[in-house]
Design a protein around this motif. Structure first.
Motif, mmCIF file in Angstrom:
data_model
loop_
_atom_site.group_PDB
_atom_site.id
_atom_site.type_symbol
_atom_site.label_atom_id
_atom_site.label_comp_id
_atom_site.label_asym_id
_atom_site.label_seq_id
_atom_site.Cartn_x
_atom_site.Cartn_y
_atom_site.Cartn_z
ATOM 1 N N GLY A 1 46.362 45.835 29.303
ATOM 2 C CA GLY A 1 47.578 45.064 29.439
ATOM 3 C C GLY A 1 48.068 43.999 29.603
ATOM 4 N N GLU A 2 46.805 42.769 30.388
ATOM 5 C CA GLU A 2 47.291 41.971 31.157
ATOM 6 C C GLU A 2 46.562 40.845 31.003
ATOM 7 N N VAL A 3 47.030 39.434 30.227
ATOM 8 C CA VAL A 3 46.532 38.170 29.379
ATOM 9 C C VAL A 3 46.785 36.850 30.791
ATOM 10 N N ALA A 4 44.835 37.156 30.562
ATOM 11 C CA ALA A 4 44.676 36.115 31.551
ATOM 12 C C ALA A 4 44.708 34.805 31.220
ATOM 13 N N ARG A 5 45.749 33.581 31.397
ATOM 14 C CA ARG A 5 45.813 32.125 30.540
ATOM 15 C C ARG A 5 44.261 31.011 30.414
ATOM 16 N N CYS A 6 44.608 30.782 29.405
ATOM 17 C CA CYS A 6 43.073 29.432 29.457
ATOM 18 C C CYS A 6 43.423 28.637 28.953
ATOM 19 N N LYS A 7 42.396 27.721 28.649
ATOM 20 C CA LYS A 7 42.367 26.699 28.434
ATOM 21 C C LYS A 7 41.224 26.440 26.490
ATOM 22 N N GLN A 8 39.957 26.677 27.205
ATOM 23 C CA GLN A 8 39.177 27.504 26.843
ATOM 24 C C GLN A 8 38.820 28.117 27.151
#
Length: 447
Positions: free
Chosen positions: A270-277
């Protein structure tokens, strides 16, 4: 940079952390290293391979066992990335618990028998693998390789390192098929004979690396972590943590979140960990990889050392493809285990046979290797698919590692790590630069 699973990913998360990236490392497993982990206790290995019986009492205590699913050796003198990175772990306080053992011998299979691999002039002259005249020719070849310097044309002896094929170099020294077999597969560590048509420089450097590594420790050129390869991912996890990386084990990955064709995050519970790569192994992105083959690996528990290895407690045996009419070599390596039953210590040996699958009957393909191991107390058979990424990841910023192949050493793994690093950063991996960054954190004196 957000990161998932497996030994390559653990190593890359350590590198990226040292390079100043913010790294979150998620793993759906409760342990480090994914499919390349070490399994303990023994009961867990039985469960993993679907064997309903419990290990017999003769196997001793289950918790004394630590079995690598995909063992790989390190070259003692390796200039490759993993060897360099292990040296880096040893520089820091990260691996004060990481002990290495020298593997006791390297052997090759010829005509149904096992022979020690000769890699020095002295061993070449004493070896039973060759006749008298062949020994002299092979000795001359080894002297040529030892003296060869790609920056000094005086050492070339008429060979052009970038144009002359390795097949032509063998012809120059008039080496027979058996010698070509063990040189290519047991010294240069190629899986197939494709290298014969390639320029010779790479092969000469591989043989030099083998000989220099052997000279360093004497018994064989290989090192192995005393408590199994599972130690390595944990070492890199600690390194990553020192540089601010975060590790989450037992963390399922529900979805890779994309926007405009490139990755922006990973969704978990249910959670989103944001990332660029994103770096991950193929199992997380089945639609972005394609199958390139299969590997069969058979883990065997024995109560005896392997015959004709001088009772070596650890060794590698290579079966060249021409000896068993195959396209690629079979490899076997084994290590010993000491376990206890009550107050009695029990010696057990773990042997692992592996090869690239070429037919619809993989177990028949591995049989020549298993015959050398008889009698076998228990075997665990795994046939794994091998996957490669469909693209280089520069557009999506999702970088998939390649599946582990049948080789016994880290060379192909290193190439994959360097390849991913270059695609992610746009520059070649620079070990010296990494050491400088480490000195900033640890200081020169501590190293």
């Amino acid at each position: 940079s957000n990161n998932n699973n497996n030994k390559n990913e653990c190593i890359l998360s350590g590198i990226m952390s040292v390079n100043g990236k913010k790294v979150l490392h998620m793993d759906r497993n409760p342990y480090y290293g994914g499919e390349s982990s070490s399994i303990t206790p023994l009961e867990e290995l039985y469960k993993r391979f679907g064997i309903s019986d419990s290990p017999p009492e003769s196997m001793g205590r289950g918790r004394d066992w630590n079995v690598d699913l995909i063992p790989k050796f390190l070259m003692a003198n390796g200039k490759n990335t993993v060897c360099q990175l292990v040296k880096m772990l040893l520089y820091t306080e990260v691996t004060r618990y990481l002990d290495f053992k020298v593997v006791e011998g390297s052997f090759v299979y010829k005509g149904g028998k096992i022979y020690k691999v000769p890699s020095t002039e002295t061993e070449a002259l004493a070896s039973n693998l060759m006749g008298m005249f062949e020994k002299r020719r092979f000795r001359k070849f080894l002297v040529f390789v030892a003296n060869f310097d790609e920056n000094d044309p005086k050492t070339f002896e008429g060979v052009d390192p970038k144009l002359t094929t390795m097949g032509d170099v063998y012809k120059k020294f008039d080496l027979g098929q058996d010698v070509v077999d063990f040189t290519g597969h047991a010294l240069a560590l190629y899986r197939t004979d494709d290298y014969l048509e390639q320029p010779c420089l790479e092969t000469i450097n591989r043989i030099k690396l083998y000989s220099e590594s052997l000279a360093r420790y004497g018994k064989s050129p290989y090192l192995y972590p005393l408590y199994g390869l599972g130690e390595l991912p944990q070492g890199f996890a600690r390194l990553s943590a020192i540089y601010g990386g975060t590790y989450m084990l037992n963390k399922p990955v529900d979805e890779i979140v994309m926007e405009g064709g490139h990755v922006v995050g990973v969704k978990s519970e249910g959670e989103v960990a944001r990332c660029k790569q994103l770096i991950c192994d193929p199992s997380y992105i089945p639609d972005r990889v394609h199958k390139v083959g299969q590997v069969i690996r058979v883990i065997c528990v024995l109560s005896h050392p392997i015959k004709n290895t001088n009772d070596a407690n650890s060794c590698q045996i290579i079966i060249p493809q021409n000896q068993v009419n195959r396209k690629s070599a079979c490899v076997r390596r084994y290590l010993y285990a000491v376990t206890s039953r009550g107050h009695i210590y029990v010696w057990k040996y773990i042997a692992i046979a592996s090869t690239t699958v070429e037919t619809s009957d993989p177990e028949a393909e591995i049989e020549p290797a298993l015959e050398l191991l008889e009698p076998i107390d228990q075997k665990f058979v795994a046939i794994s698919d091998m996957y490669d990424p469909r693209d280089d990841g520069t557009e999506s910023q999702i970088f998939a590692s390649r599946s582990y192949d049948a080789t016994t050493h880290f060379e192909t793994t290193c190439n994959d790590i360097k390849d991913i690093y270059k695609r992610m950063t746009g520059s070649d991996f620079d070990f010296e630069n990494m050491k400088r960054k480490q000195n900033d954190v640890f200081g020169e004196d501590e190293q």
